[in-house]
Design an enzyme around this catalytic site. Sequence first.
Site, mmCIF file in Angstrom:
data_model
loop_
_atom_site.group_PDB
_atom_site.id
_atom_site.type_symbol
_atom_site.label_atom_id
_atom_site.label_comp_id
_atom_site.label_asym_id
_atom_site.label_seq_id
_atom_site.Cartn_x
_atom_site.Cartn_y
_atom_site.Cartn_z
ATOM 1 N N PRO A 19 -28.958 59.300 -38.901
ATOM 2 C CG PRO A 19 -27.700 59.902 -40.759
ATOM 3 C CD PRO A 19 -29.069 59.484 -40.349
ATOM 4 C CB CYS A 103 -24.962 68.190 -42.055
ATOM 5 S SG CYS A 103 -24.494 68.942 -40.475
ATOM 6 C CE LYS A 142 -31.590 62.535 -42.786
ATOM 7 N NZ LYS A 142 -31.296 63.779 -42.114
ATOM 8 C CG ASN A 205 -35.398 62.891 -41.553
ATOM 9 O OD1 ASN A 205 -34.484 63.707 -41.622
ATOM 10 N ND2 ASN A 205 -35.769 62.357 -40.400
ATOM 11 N N GLY A 206 -38.349 64.061 -40.913
ATOM 12 C CA GLY A 206 -38.697 65.362 -40.357
ATOM 13 C C GLY A 206 -40.011 65.351 -39.607
ATOM 14 N N GLY A 229 -35.447 60.711 -36.296
ATOM 15 C CA GLY A 229 -34.243 61.223 -35.645
ATOM 16 C C GLY A 229 -34.504 61.641 -34.217
#
Length: 330
Positions: A19, A103, A142, A205-206, A229
Amino acid sequence: MSVQIGNIDLGKFPLLLAPMEDVSDPPFRYVCKQNGADMMYTEFISSEGLIRDAAKSRKKLDIFGYERPIGIQIFGSDIESMREATRIATKAEPDLMDINYGCPVKQVACRGAGASLLQDIDKMVAMTRAVVESTHLPVTVKTRLGWDDNTKNVYEVAERLQEVGIKALTIHGRTRAQMYKGEADWRLIAEIKKNPNIEIPIFGNGDIDSPEKAANWRLEYGVDGMMIGRAAIGYPWIFREIKHFFETGEHRDKPTIAERVDVCKTHLEKSIEWKGRRTGIFEMRRHYSNYFKGLDHFKEYRMQLVGTEDVEEIYDLLQTINDKYTTELA
């Protein structure tokens, strides 16, 4: 063995679209789904915005049949607001609810939401419990490794959030202090996956930006799937390329100029369809450079693309780009 989130079957090793604010809208999600994304999420949505019935927040609840399975991601700093926002979002009939505890941007984290909750695990647990209790849908989360290098507490976070009922956890391999700088550290993600107390799927993720890296890290870190992402921005083919590499050990051909133009055009059409002609054209402007990254002397065409509000003129320009670069690269 397939990865399951509640009753959602994601296949053997799912690739998820992250997202991303001002990126992961329905037009972008469409082209990513067409190119192999297994599950996607909305842009993150403010719980306060949903409760106030803010137009921008409500618009982000739009989901379409072709996107499934899809999760709606919400964020906030107030537990009761998150509870109410969950009820509102559930009515949009996504396949799951996701909570953003990752975030890092100031206007989110400095208001006690997003990654800020990594500084208050008890509140994070209470908020998660409230969301789980407020929907019949599976709830996922997340997050990041921690607030900074001194508080990498995601190991505790994973166990405690599983206890209150989340069905999967995605971990971005950076702390909040790192923002998006430096390299993502997947070693701690791997430790959480190996924790015998953890039964839910763990997604990493990353920095996944190539098929080789995805294949190597899949073996090295043992996660259940990967969330992609930034590497997908302007390059939705990343999903199909990774899957092809997993299956064959070989690289799939890069998209041709004609494919780039075609997907860019589809993205524009979906943008106009969803947002209306004027806004759809305007918001597409941020994507042109990404779709045609690496082309020599593209700046002149980009200036023309962002300088017009005439959709037919944009189509003509895209055709010119197709003809020019297909000939040059032949």
